[in-house]
Write a protein that holds these residues in place. Structure first.
Motif, PDB file in Angstrom:
ATOM      1  N   ILE A 269      72.592  32.349   4.672  1.00 52.56           N
ATOM      2  CA  ILE A 269      72.689  32.386   6.138  1.00 52.56           C
ATOM      3  C   ILE A 269      72.759  30.951   6.706  1.00 52.56           C
ATOM      4  N   PRO A 270      73.281  30.811   7.925  1.00 50.43           N
ATOM      5  CA  PRO A 270      73.397  29.467   8.514  1.00 50.43           C
ATOM      6  C   PRO A 270      72.039  28.775   8.647  1.00 50.43           C
ATOM      7  N   ARG A 271      72.046  27.478   8.366  1.00 47.59           N
ATOM      8  CA  ARG A 271      70.831  26.663   8.543  1.00 47.59           C
ATOM      9  C   ARG A 271      71.143  25.593   9.577  1.00 47.59           C
ATOM     10  N   ILE A 272      70.430  25.684  10.659  1.00 46.90           N
ATOM     11  CA  ILE A 272      70.689  24.783  11.789  1.00 46.90           C
ATOM     12  C   ILE A 272      69.485  23.865  11.932  1.00 46.90           C
ATOM     13  N   VAL A 273      69.735  22.583  12.107  1.00 55.25           N
ATOM     14  CA  VAL A 273      68.608  21.647  12.173  1.00 55.25           C
ATOM     15  C   VAL A 273      68.306  21.300  13.630  1.00 55.25           C
ATOM     16  N   LYS A 274      67.036  21.439  13.989  1.00 60.74           N
ATOM     17  CA  LYS A 274      66.622  21.083  15.352  1.00 60.74           C
ATOM     18  C   LYS A 274      66.220  19.612  15.356  1.00 60.74           C
ATOM     19  N   LEU A 275      66.960  18.827  16.124  1.00 61.35           N
ATOM     20  CA  LEU A 275      66.754  17.372  16.121  1.00 61.35           C
ATOM     21  C   LEU A 275      65.677  16.966  17.119  1.00 61.35           C
ATOM     22  N   SER A 276      65.176  15.765  16.929  1.00 63.44           N
ATOM     23  CA  SER A 276      64.176  15.205  17.837  1.00 63.44           C
ATOM     24  C   SER A 276      64.839  14.202  18.777  1.00 63.44           C
ATOM     25  N   PRO A 277      64.376  14.164  20.039  1.00 61.91           N
ATOM     26  CA  PRO A 277      64.881  13.114  20.937  1.00 61.91           C
ATOM     27  C   PRO A 277      64.235  11.767  20.632  1.00 61.91           C
ATOM     28  N   GLN A 278      63.241  11.773  19.752  1.00 61.59           N
ATOM     29  CA  GLN A 278      62.422  10.567  19.560  1.00 61.59           C
ATOM     30  C   GLN A 278      62.894   9.705  18.393  1.00 61.59           C
ATOM     31  N   THR A 279      64.173   9.362  18.392  1.00 59.34           N
ATOM     32  CA  THR A 279      64.663   8.432  17.373  1.00 59.34           C
ATOM     33  C   THR A 279      65.576   7.435  18.074  1.00 59.34           C
ATOM     34  N   SER A 280      65.886   6.349  17.404  1.00 59.80           N
ATOM     35  CA  SER A 280      66.654   5.306  18.092  1.00 59.80           C
ATOM     36  C   SER A 280      68.089   5.749  18.359  1.00 59.80           C
ATOM     37  N   ASN A 281      68.661   6.552  17.469  1.00 62.03           N
ATOM     38  CA  ASN A 281      70.030   7.010  17.659  1.00 62.03           C
ATOM     39  C   ASN A 281      70.195   8.390  17.026  1.00 62.03           C
ATOM     40  N   PRO A 282      70.009   9.458  17.816  1.00 60.84           N
ATOM     41  CA  PRO A 282      70.055  10.812  17.250  1.00 60.84           C
ATOM     42  C   PRO A 282      71.372  11.164  16.555  1.00 60.84           C
ATOM     43  N   MET A 283      72.416  10.376  16.824  1.00 60.24           N
ATOM     44  CA  MET A 283      73.703  10.600  16.152  1.00 60.24           C
ATOM     45  C   MET A 283      73.549  10.436  14.632  1.00 60.24           C
ATOM     46  N   ILE A 284      72.666   9.525  14.245  1.00 60.99           N
ATOM     47  CA  ILE A 284      72.445   9.273  12.814  1.00 60.99           C
ATOM     48  C   ILE A 284      71.929  10.555  12.148  1.00 60.99           C
ATOM     49  N   GLU A 285      70.977  11.214  12.823  1.00 61.59           N
ATOM     50  CA  GLU A 285      70.414  12.438  12.244  1.00 61.59           C
ATOM     51  C   GLU A 285      71.439  13.577  12.280  1.00 61.59           C
ATOM     52  N   ALA A 286      72.220  13.641  13.370  1.00 63.81           N
ATOM     53  CA  ALA A 286      73.233  14.708  13.460  1.00 63.81           C
ATOM     54  C   ALA A 286      74.240  14.562  12.315  1.00 63.81           C
ATOM     55  N   ASN A 287      74.644  13.334  12.033  1.00 64.44           N
ATOM     56  CA  ASN A 287      75.574  13.096  10.917  1.00 64.44           C
ATOM     57  C   ASN A 287      74.964  13.508   9.595  1.00 64.44           C
ATOM     58  N   GLU A 288      73.671  13.249   9.469  1.00 61.83           N
ATOM     59  CA  GLU A 288      72.974  13.587   8.232  1.00 61.83           C
ATOM     60  C   GLU A 288      72.990  15.110   8.015  1.00 61.83           C
ATOM     61  N   VAL A 289      72.831  15.844   9.113  1.00 54.90           N
ATOM     62  CA  VAL A 289      72.862  17.315   9.034  1.00 54.90           C
ATOM     63  C   VAL A 289      74.237  17.758   8.522  1.00 54.90           C
ATOM     64  N   GLU A 290      75.280  17.220   9.143  1.00 62.31           N
ATOM     65  CA  GLU A 290      76.635  17.632   8.746  1.00 62.31           C
ATOM     66  C   GLU A 290      76.927  17.262   7.289  1.00 62.31           C
ATOM     67  N   LYS A 291      76.543  16.043   6.941  1.00 60.24           N
ATOM     68  CA  LYS A 291      76.806  15.545   5.580  1.00 60.24           C
ATOM     69  C   LYS A 291      76.111  16.389   4.509  1.00 60.24           C
ATOM     70  N   ASN A 292      74.954  16.953   4.867  1.00 62.60           N
ATOM     71  CA  ASN A 292      74.163  17.690   3.870  1.00 62.60           C
ATOM     72  C   ASN A 292      74.309  19.207   4.000  1.00 62.60           C
ATOM     73  N   GLY A 293      75.375  19.644   4.643  1.00 65.31           N
ATOM     74  CA  GLY A 293      75.703  21.076   4.632  1.00 65.31           C
ATOM     75  C   GLY A 293      75.041  21.902   5.712  1.00 65.31           C
ATOM     76  N   GLY A 294      74.444  21.280   6.726  1.00 63.60           N
ATOM     77  CA  GLY A 294      73.850  22.048   7.824  1.00 63.60           C
ATOM     78  C   GLY A 294      74.937  22.751   8.622  1.00 63.60           C
ATOM     79  N   SER A 295      74.578  23.882   9.240  1.00 61.76           N
ATOM     80  CA  SER A 295      75.584  24.674   9.963  1.00 61.76           C
ATOM     81  C   SER A 295      75.627  24.352  11.445  1.00 61.76           C
ATOM     82  N   GLY A 296      74.720  23.511  11.924  1.00 67.83           N
ATOM     83  CA  GLY A 296      74.702  23.176  13.344  1.00 67.83           C
ATOM     84  C   GLY A 296      73.496  22.319  13.660  1.00 67.83           C
ATOM     85  N   VAL A 297      73.472  21.802  14.887  1.00 69.94           N
ATOM     86  CA  VAL A 297      72.306  21.022  15.324  1.00 69.94           C
ATOM     87  C   VAL A 297      71.828  21.542  16.678  1.00 69.94           C
ATOM     88  N   VAL A 298      70.513  21.507  16.858  1.00 72.53           N
ATOM     89  CA  VAL A 298      69.949  21.781  18.179  1.00 72.53           C
ATOM     90  C   VAL A 298      69.565  20.431  18.767  1.00 72.53           C
TER      91      VAL A 298
END
Ligand SMILES: Cc1cc2nc3c(=O)[nH]c(=O)nc-3n(C[C@H](O)[C@H](O)[C@H](O)COP(=O)(O)O)c2cc1C
Length: 381
Positions: free
Chosen positions: A166-195
């Protein structure tokens, strides 16, 4: 009538509005209520591996109002932590919810060890969950509290759960210097979406007792004000991500939801507004979305998704000419002095019976914004 269906992480939702993970959707009967009031999907309250988090203190809510000139910004300050259910009970509740609703149901997991990530992902998958939110971003979660690098936690969670279907969606935190870095990490590691996003972690202090309020520690804080940060990051991520974005943070009405979709969101999650106004608000938000599309002649949400992105100017493109000066309408002005005190350019003069704009005016518009009587406007030079 415009079509407000969306496909989010491969799942068909009859509306983009998802009730997000919190105590309002901790049990099957609440999931049913969300469905009855028109939710497109539900993310159930998070399961936590750390048992201590499964018991929340009382009281756990404080509505904090702060602001200027009578305009309050409201924070729903809260310490709710995890579902009180253990692993099997949690999976059973997911299964119960699935047996009484037709809408997609997401489980939400917050684990620490790879073993538990894996075990829970399989448990909820076999209970019929349509997807999983990997909640590595809870403001009370160990990852955030211990200041761990979110990128590593994302990789670990996705790695440990990679054999579920089933899809695995990662819920991101606003508390990082650049949330784009984490969003990319989700995509790179096979996540199905980001919150985008979970809540901030905050602190408030009772000055009488000189102690932290409520339970005595940090708490989650969020409210209507949070949406601007959410919109900013969704619009920044949208052009670069191939996986869908679910907006979360500060959505209080249909227009807010529409703004999230303009920024690039596929689905829009609501929580605080449901806590404060009840499940009925879902119906109202759905209607406001339909009304907006109808009024503007759009036929579906695809017509507007990401539409704002190309219109956001870079700092180099912004028009920096002085175009305006302020003008005070003497008939509306009651000489309350708010503009006079606020003007840091000393551009508001005062004589015996009136305030007036002088040659120092830089056209910044601050006086227009602070005037409670709408007695000031900007006029083109
Ligand atoms: C009381 C409360 C409990 C919450 N519990 C969870 C949770 O268990 N898991 C989670 O991922 N997010 C949790 N959240 C975060 C919400 O799901 C949501 O992402 C956040 O509140 C921002 O949206 P909002 O402005 O619509 O509330 C909680 C929020 C609140 C206010």
């Amino acid at each position: 009538m415009p079509n407000i269906e969306v496909t989010y992480a491969g799942l068909k939702l009859k509306t983009p509005i998802i009730v997000s993970s919190a105590g309002i959707v901790g049990y099957a009967h609440q999931v049913k209520k969300a469905e009855d009031y028109g939710a497109g999907a539900v993310v159930m309250k998070s399961f936590f591996e750390e048992e201590i988090c499964r018991k929340a203190p009382t009281p756990r809510f404080k509505l904090i109002r702060r602001g200027y000139n009578g305009n309050a910004s409201v924070t729903l300050y809260s310490y709710e932590q995890a579902s009180e259910l253990g692993p099997e009970e949690y999976a059973e509740e997911v299964s119960k919810a699935k047996s009484i609703v037709k809408i997609p149901v997401f489980a939400s997991l917050n684990c620490v060890t790879p073993e538990m990530w894996n075990r829970m992902a399989h448990l909820v998958e076999s209970s019929g969950a349509d997807g999983i939110e990997l909640n590595v971003s809870c403001p009370h979660g160990v990852h955030i509290m211990e200041g761990r690098t979110l990128k590593d936690e994302i990789r670990k969670a996705l790695e440990a759960t990679r054999d579920v279907k089933i899809p695995r969606i990662v819920k991101l935190s606003p508390q990082t210097s650049n949330p784009m870095i984490e969003a990319n990490e989700v995509e790179k590691n096979g996540g199905s979406g980001v919150v985008v996003f979970n809540r901030f972690t905050g602190l408030d202090i009772d000055l009488e007792t000189e102690t932290p309020i409520l339970h005595g520690g940090y708490a989650g804080h969020g409210g209507a004000w949070a949406i601007h940060y959410v919109l900013r990051w969704i619009s920044a991520m949208y052009p670069y991500l191939n996986i869908p974005i679910s907006a979360s943070g500060g959505v209080t009405n249909g227009k807010d939801a529409i703004k999230c979709i303009f920024a690039g969101a596929t689905s829009v999650q609501i929580c605080t507004v449901v806590i404060l106004k009840g499940y009925e608000v879902i119906e109202k938000i759905n209607k406001e979305i339909v009304d907006f599309l109808e009024e503007k002649g759009y036929t579906s949400l695809d017509d507007i998704r990401g539409k704002i992105v190309g219109k956001i100017l870079s700092y180099k493109e912004v028009d920096r000419r002085k175009l305006y000066v302020a003008y005070i309408n003497q008939e509306k002005c009651n000489q309350c002095e708010i503009c006079y005190k606020a003007c840091y350019s000393s551009a508001i003069g005062k004589d015996s019976n009136r305030f007036y704009i002088n040659a120092n005016c830089i056209g910044c518009g601050l006086c227009v914004e602070v005037c409670p009587r709408k007695a000031i406007e900007l006029v083109k030079i």
